[in-house]
Scaffold this motif. Structure first.
Motif, short mmCIF file in Angstrom:
data_model
loop_
_atom_site.label_atom_id
_atom_site.label_comp_id
_atom_site.label_asym_id
_atom_site.label_seq_id
_atom_site.Cartn_x
_atom_site.Cartn_y
_atom_site.Cartn_z
N VAL A 1 25.28 -29.63 27.96
CA VAL A 1 25.90 -30.66 28.80
C VAL A 1 27.39 -30.37 28.87
O VAL A 1 28.03 -30.10 27.84
N TYR B 1 24.87 -31.41 33.83
CA TYR B 1 23.67 -31.13 33.03
C TYR B 1 23.11 -29.78 33.42
O TYR B 1 22.75 -29.56 34.58
N HIS C 1 23.03 -36.21 28.29
CA HIS C 1 23.42 -36.33 29.69
C HIS C 1 23.31 -37.78 30.16
O HIS C 1 24.25 -38.34 30.73
N THR D 1 19.15 -32.51 25.21
CA THR D 1 20.35 -32.50 26.05
C THR D 1 20.23 -33.49 27.21
O THR D 1 21.24 -34.01 27.67
N ASP D 2 19.02 -33.76 27.67
CA ASP D 2 18.86 -34.76 28.73
C ASP D 2 19.29 -36.14 28.24
O ASP D 2 19.87 -36.92 29.00
N THR E 1 29.10 -36.64 38.53
CA THR E 1 27.96 -36.00 37.86
C THR E 1 27.43 -34.86 38.71
O THR E 1 27.62 -34.83 39.93
N VAL F 1 30.33 -35.28 34.07
CA VAL F 1 29.12 -34.98 33.29
C VAL F 1 28.25 -34.01 34.09
O VAL F 1 27.78 -34.34 35.17
#
Length: 188
Positions: free
Chosen positions: A178, A171, A158, A154-155, A187, A169
């Motif tokens: 995300v 995280y 992101h 998932t990073d 973000t 976006v």
């Protein structure tokens, strides 16, 4: 099924064309985001599995500049508020963001959806029980989705979305998802 970008000549050509457009225009004043390339490149398809309902959906939602109204209705039904059953039209730009992320990451596969549209009632309930739920969430406008993508950390999703700069976006590392939305770029 997740495929490698190098094995799909169509994705590679599309990626090259979009990046070429960005580079050429980058020498001037303007850079074209990947999403604008989507409309020039033909068919756009997505696959989903909803983690709450266990339903699956694979479809082509657009071709060139034309969005398929029937497919958009199916997506709206699929991304409905899983607690109330209410539906809301899903912003096609949000779908283009999902499609562009796949292209940028060089992968095809199935997005796992944690949350799509949320009714105001569901959003209020989540705000009472969870931190990080916005009072005026774009989920309530059909402009946000919380996802993960099996086979991709998932990073990485992101980071890709942040670099694209095409909407909100968020995280959530501990919850392993995300948040993507079609609002202004920001973000968290």
């Amino acid at each position: 099924m997740v495929t490698d970008k190098s094995l799909d000549p169509q994705l590679s050509r599309r990626s090259f064309l979009c990046k070429s457009t960005q580079i050429a225009l980058g020498l001037g004043v303007v850079s074209v985001p990947s999403i604008s390339c989507a409309k020039a490149l033909g068919k756009r398809s997505l696959s989903f599995v909803h983690t709450r309902t266990q339903q699956e959906l694979t479809l082509t939602y657009a071709w060139g500049q034309a969005y398929n109204p029937r497919a958009l209705a199916q997506i709206s039904q699929f991304l409905r508020d899983y607690q109330t059953g209410q539906t809301h039209p899903i912003d096609p730009k949000l779908l283009d963001i999902l499609w562009a992320i796949q292209g940028e990451m060089g992968r095809k596969g199935v997005y796992e959806v944690i949350s799509g549209f949320r009714s105001p009632q569901t959003n209020r309930k989540l705000r009472r029980t969870s931190s990080g739920v916005a009072g005026h969430s774009l989920h309530m406008q059909g402009k946000a989705v919380d996802i993960r993508f099996p086979g991709i950390d998932t990073d990485q999703i992101h980071q890709c979305a942040v670099e694209m700069r095409t909407g909100g976006v968020g995280y959530y590392a501990k919850a392993d998802f995300v948040h993507l939305d079609s609002g202004q770029y920001r973000t968290w």
